[in-house]
Write an enzyme that holds these catalytic residues in place. Sequence first.
Site, PDB file in Angstrom:
ATOM      1  N   ARG A  70       0.651  -1.260   0.202  1.00  0.00           N
ATOM      2  CA  ARG A  70      -0.128  -0.100  -0.034  1.00  0.00           C
ATOM      3  C   ARG A  70       0.800   1.302   0.065  1.00  0.00           C
ATOM      4  NH1 ARG A  70      -3.047  -3.782  -0.819  1.00  0.00           N
ATOM      5  NH2 ARG A  70      -5.142  -3.911   0.019  1.00  0.00           N
ATOM      6  N   SER A 103     -10.621  -0.677   3.578  1.00  0.00           N
ATOM      7  CA  SER A 103      -9.798  -0.814   4.836  1.00  0.00           C
ATOM      8  C   SER A 103      -9.280   0.709   5.314  1.00  0.00           C
ATOM      9  CB  SER A 103      -8.694  -1.552   4.624  1.00  0.00           C
ATOM     10  OG  SER A 103      -8.848  -2.967   4.125  1.00  0.00           O
ATOM     11  N   GLU A 106      -4.594   3.721   5.837  1.00  0.00           N
ATOM     12  CA  GLU A 106      -4.534   3.673   4.356  1.00  0.00           C
ATOM     13  C   GLU A 106      -5.128   5.026   3.677  1.00  0.00           C
ATOM     14  OE1 GLU A 106      -5.383  -0.030   2.418  1.00  0.00           O
ATOM     15  OE2 GLU A 106      -6.956   1.095   1.436  1.00  0.00           O
TER      16      GLU A 106
HETATM   17  P1  FAD Z   1      -9.063   8.403  -5.128  1.00  0.00           P
HETATM   18  O1  FAD Z   1      -9.820   8.257  -3.950  1.00  0.00           O
HETATM   19  O2  FAD Z   1      -9.831   9.427  -6.031  1.00  0.00           O
HETATM   20  O3  FAD Z   1      -7.561   9.304  -4.861  1.00  0.00           O
HETATM   21  C1  FAD Z   1      -6.871   8.384  -3.903  1.00  0.00           C
HETATM   22  C2  FAD Z   1      -5.435   9.382  -3.767  1.00  0.00           C
HETATM   23  O4  FAD Z   1      -4.629   9.206  -5.168  1.00  0.00           O
HETATM   24  C3  FAD Z   1      -5.495  10.752  -3.521  1.00  0.00           C
HETATM   25  O5  FAD Z   1      -4.560  11.174  -2.747  1.00  0.00           O
HETATM   26  C4  FAD Z   1      -5.685  11.622  -4.817  1.00  0.00           C
HETATM   27  O6  FAD Z   1      -5.159  12.790  -4.970  1.00  0.00           O
HETATM   28  C5  FAD Z   1      -4.697  10.540  -5.584  1.00  0.00           C
HETATM   29  N1  FAD Z   1      -5.075  10.406  -7.268  1.00  0.00           N
HETATM   30  C6  FAD Z   1      -6.003   9.750  -7.714  1.00  0.00           C
HETATM   31  N2  FAD Z   1      -5.976   9.870  -9.004  1.00  0.00           N
HETATM   32  C7  FAD Z   1      -4.716  10.432  -9.170  1.00  0.00           C
HETATM   33  C8  FAD Z   1      -4.171  10.892 -10.436  1.00  0.00           C
HETATM   34  N3  FAD Z   1      -4.621  10.449 -11.837  1.00  0.00           N
HETATM   35  N4  FAD Z   1      -2.838  11.590 -10.434  1.00  0.00           N
HETATM   36  C9  FAD Z   1      -2.365  11.690  -9.270  1.00  0.00           C
HETATM   37  N5  FAD Z   1      -2.953  11.416  -8.104  1.00  0.00           N
HETATM   38  C10 FAD Z   1      -4.190  10.878  -8.071  1.00  0.00           C
HETATM   39  N6  FAD Z   1      -7.723  -0.773  -2.070  1.00  0.00           N
HETATM   40  C11 FAD Z   1      -6.816  -1.852  -2.484  1.00  0.00           C
HETATM   41  O7  FAD Z   1      -5.759  -1.760  -2.452  1.00  0.00           O
HETATM   42  N7  FAD Z   1      -7.358  -3.235  -2.354  1.00  0.00           N
HETATM   43  C12 FAD Z   1      -8.847  -3.452  -2.061  1.00  0.00           C
HETATM   44  O8  FAD Z   1      -9.245  -4.315  -2.023  1.00  0.00           O
HETATM   45  C13 FAD Z   1      -9.563  -2.211  -1.962  1.00  0.00           C
HETATM   46  N8  FAD Z   1     -10.823  -2.607  -1.840  1.00  0.00           N
HETATM   47  C14 FAD Z   1     -11.807  -1.548  -1.444  1.00  0.00           C
HETATM   48  C15 FAD Z   1     -13.297  -1.686  -1.258  1.00  0.00           C
HETATM   49  C16 FAD Z   1     -14.109  -0.741  -1.192  1.00  0.00           C
HETATM   50  C17 FAD Z   1     -15.365  -0.990  -0.779  1.00  0.00           C
HETATM   51  C18 FAD Z   1     -13.506   0.529  -1.383  1.00  0.00           C
HETATM   52  C19 FAD Z   1     -14.320   1.810  -1.007  1.00  0.00           C
HETATM   53  C20 FAD Z   1     -12.139   0.847  -1.368  1.00  0.00           C
HETATM   54  C21 FAD Z   1     -11.460  -0.101  -1.757  1.00  0.00           C
HETATM   55  N9  FAD Z   1      -9.910   0.127  -1.582  1.00  0.00           N
HETATM   56  C22 FAD Z   1      -8.992  -0.826  -2.199  1.00  0.00           C
HETATM   57  C23 FAD Z   1      -9.362   1.443  -1.705  1.00  0.00           C
HETATM   58  C24 FAD Z   1      -9.552   2.072  -3.162  1.00  0.00           C
HETATM   59  O9  FAD Z   1     -10.478   1.544  -4.221  1.00  0.00           O
HETATM   60  C25 FAD Z   1      -8.245   2.154  -4.035  1.00  0.00           C
HETATM   61  O10 FAD Z   1      -7.120   2.786  -3.064  1.00  0.00           O
HETATM   62  C26 FAD Z   1      -8.234   2.906  -5.500  1.00  0.00           C
HETATM   63  O11 FAD Z   1      -7.210   2.655  -6.138  1.00  0.00           O
HETATM   64  C27 FAD Z   1      -8.598   4.380  -5.319  1.00  0.00           C
HETATM   65  O12 FAD Z   1      -8.937   4.826  -6.434  1.00  0.00           O
HETATM   66  P2  FAD Z   1      -9.603   6.489  -6.839  1.00  0.00           P
HETATM   67  O13 FAD Z   1      -9.727   6.501  -8.122  1.00  0.00           O
HETATM   68  O14 FAD Z   1     -11.256   6.310  -6.114  1.00  0.00           O
HETATM   69  O15 FAD Z   1      -8.867   7.417  -5.822  1.00  0.00           O
HETATM   70  N1  EPU Z   2     -10.606 -10.133  11.049  1.00  0.00           N
HETATM   71  C1  EPU Z   2     -11.338 -10.159  12.194  1.00  0.00           C
HETATM   72  N2  EPU Z   2     -12.433  -9.201  12.383  1.00  0.00           N
HETATM   73  C2  EPU Z   2     -12.713  -8.406  11.499  1.00  0.00           C
HETATM   74  C3  EPU Z   2     -12.128  -8.518  10.177  1.00  0.00           C
HETATM   75  C4  EPU Z   2     -10.930  -9.268  10.102  1.00  0.00           C
HETATM   76  O1  EPU Z   2     -10.974 -10.863  13.124  1.00  0.00           O
HETATM   77  O2  EPU Z   2     -13.784  -7.473  11.967  1.00  0.00           O
HETATM   78  C5  EPU Z   2      -9.628 -11.067  10.702  1.00  0.00           C
HETATM   79  C6  EPU Z   2      -9.959 -12.398  10.255  1.00  0.00           C
HETATM   80  O3  EPU Z   2      -9.250 -13.312  11.005  1.00  0.00           O
HETATM   81  C7  EPU Z   2      -9.538 -12.488   8.774  1.00  0.00           C
HETATM   82  C8  EPU Z   2      -8.329 -11.497   8.603  1.00  0.00           C
HETATM   83  O4  EPU Z   2      -8.513 -10.318   9.656  1.00  0.00           O
HETATM   84  O5  EPU Z   2      -9.030 -13.765   8.525  1.00  0.00           O
HETATM   85  C9  EPU Z   2      -7.934 -10.860   7.499  1.00  0.00           C
HETATM   86  O6  EPU Z   2      -9.393 -10.368   6.953  1.00  0.00           O
HETATM   87  P1  EPU Z   2      -9.750 -10.107   5.560  1.00  0.00           P
HETATM   88  O7  EPU Z   2      -9.088 -11.614   4.760  1.00  0.00           O
HETATM   89  O8  EPU Z   2     -11.131  -9.792   5.320  1.00  0.00           O
HETATM   90  O9  EPU Z   2      -8.652  -9.070   4.935  1.00  0.00           O
HETATM   91  P2  EPU Z   2      -8.339  -7.661   5.524  1.00  0.00           P
HETATM   92  O10 EPU Z   2      -6.866  -7.613   6.021  1.00  0.00           O
HETATM   93  O11 EPU Z   2      -9.294  -6.999   6.492  1.00  0.00           O
HETATM   94  C10 EPU Z   2      -7.023  -6.960   3.308  1.00  0.00           C
HETATM   95  C11 EPU Z   2      -6.813  -5.889   2.456  1.00  0.00           C
HETATM   96  C12 EPU Z   2      -7.859  -5.464   1.581  1.00  0.00           C
HETATM   97  C13 EPU Z   2      -8.363  -6.643   0.620  1.00  0.00           C
HETATM   98  C14 EPU Z   2      -8.365  -8.017   1.325  1.00  0.00           C
HETATM   99  C15 EPU Z   2      -8.164  -9.341   0.516  1.00  0.00           C
HETATM  100  C16 EPU Z   2      -5.183  -4.325   3.863  1.00  0.00           C
HETATM  101  C17 EPU Z   2      -5.134  -3.168   4.525  1.00  0.00           C
HETATM  102  N3  EPU Z   2      -6.680  -4.640   3.453  1.00  0.00           N
HETATM  103  O12 EPU Z   2      -8.136  -7.057   4.109  1.00  0.00           O
HETATM  104  O13 EPU Z   2      -7.991  -4.442   0.776  1.00  0.00           O
HETATM  105  O14 EPU Z   2      -9.223  -6.628  -0.203  1.00  0.00           O
HETATM  106  O15 EPU Z   2      -7.232  -8.330   2.210  1.00  0.00           O
HETATM  107  O16 EPU Z   2      -6.869  -9.221  -0.077  1.00  0.00           O
HETATM  108  O17 EPU Z   2      -4.510  -4.917   3.358  1.00  0.00           O
HETATM  109  C18 EPU Z   2      -8.490  -2.072   0.979  1.00  0.00           C
HETATM  110  O18 EPU Z   2      -6.972  -1.785   1.036  1.00  0.00           O
HETATM  111  O19 EPU Z   2      -8.962  -1.130   1.078  1.00  0.00           O
HETATM  112  C19 EPU Z   2      -8.962  -3.356   0.923  1.00  0.00           C
HETATM  113  C20 EPU Z   2     -10.346  -3.548   1.281  1.00  0.00           C
END
Ligand code: FAD
Ligand code: EPU
Length: 335
Positions: A161, A235, A331
């Site tokens: 990240r 997250s 994050e």
């Molecule tokens: P924004 O929120 O619009 O911007 C994020 C940052 O990047 C800001 O600082 C912004 O200024 C900058 N930025 C955006 N676009 C540009 C650009 N073109 N040039 C320069 N700077 C820029 N993330 C994960 O890694 N893994 C996950 O599994 C994951 N699951 C998610 C699930 C949910 C339900 C939600 C809501 C979010 C999740 N995220 C996850 C976080 C998010 O989706 C990612 O970080 C995604 O890449 C953000 O994209 P965005 O276009 O919305 O960025």
């Molecule tokens: N857990 C708990 N309680 C909770 C939530 C999770 O005990 O309320 C424990 C469980 O034991 C589970 C472990 O946490 O086994 C991991 O949980 P999960 O598999 O849901 O993954 P996560 O750590 O919550 C991470 C990423 C996600 C990504 C998933 C799948 C980060 C910060 N988050 O979540 O990314 O989608 O793994 O790879 O690394 C994001 O970055 O926004 C994001 C959603």
Amino acid sequence: MHIQHNISLKPFNSFGIAVKANRFVILNNLDLLPEVFHENKTETLVLGGGSNILFTKDYNGLVIKNEISGIELLREDAENIYIKAGAGVVWHQFVLYCIQNNYAGVENLALIPGCVGASPIQNIGAYGVEIQQVLHEVEAYHKFDRAFVRLNNRDCAFGYRDSVFKRKYKNQLCITSVTYQLKKKPAFNISYGAIEKELEQMNVPELSIAAVAQAVINIRSSKLPDPAKIGNAGSFFKNPEVDHEQFEKLKTSFPNIVGFDLPGNKTKLAAGWLIEQCGWKGFRRGDAGCHKNQALVLVNFGNAGGDEILQLSNEIITSVQQKFEVQLEREVNII
Ligand code: FAD
Ligand code: EPU
């Protein structure tokens, strides 16, 4: 260039925070870049899908909503295919394009919200894959040098990240496109237990890119709240890394602690578990809360202010520090 004034950002951030931008512009053409950055003397913020951002107050500068579109096949060789996508392309649409064309590498990253341009910023990752594994090149406009720059994979200095865009180049670049190196022959990564289990339940006759993506979509839809229904940014914190010694010490006091071994004497702790143990899961104060099924996700039940969510995150950080002596890091980008 059409600059709008006093625009509500509520539809432009997945937390649904109702702040305003003093000025707002849609960027859909590279020719607009010099004008956007140089004829405007205020602070600027480039926005993609707004899914990794928490606004805590009105934005007093110019918000640049990046909508640079287009997906282009640049070249291919026996094994690889190089696809360039505009920064404003919706990430999941790009994943669907790859699935339709049988290009492998991003299927585990299906359904991550946001746009292509943000994919390198925090090195998006899920289910055992990170963008750094497929990223070939980033093109961006340097706000202060007034020039386009290209960064290769190594230049991006990717970490968990993390990347150069969150450090050295923070707020300096506007990413305009990303080129991904995808594979013609898939090397499936289903090492995440949940994917294997889901594929079994789906009863697919043969492993395919589409099947892996569907498994990921099913898991994500069951675990993560949909921002269209309840405001969130995924997250809120990173999973913290500790060394093995600290992990063993924690295990003696908390035998059920969840941790995953990393290379180099490190263990990644599940922040969701730590937060749940501190009693926050399902917590709600006003419209700010901690999701009832996933403690790592902070939510806006309706009209929470970004400052209320930030305050809650501070309290969570303090309680995890007090109980486990582990420092959580956010994050989500706080503005
Ligand atoms: P924004 O929120 O619009 O911007 C994020 C940052 O990047 C800001 O600082 C912004 O200024 C900058 N930025 C955006 N676009 C540009 C650009 N073109 N040039 C320069 N700077 C820029 N993330 C994960 O890694 N893994 C996950 O599994 C994951 N699951 C998610 C699930 C949910 C339900 C939600 C809501 C979010 C999740 N995220 C996850 C976080 C998010 O989706 C990612 O970080 C995604 O890449 C953000 O994209 P965005 O276009 O919305 O960025
Ligand atoms: N857990 C708990 N309680 C909770 C939530 C999770 O005990 O309320 C424990 C469980 O034991 C589970 C472990 O946490 O086994 C991991 O949980 P999960 O598999 O849901 O993954 P996560 O750590 O919550 C991470 C990423 C996600 C990504 C998933 C799948 C980060 C910060 N988050 O979540 O990314 O989608 O793994 O790879 O690394 C994001 O970055 O926004 C994001 C959603």
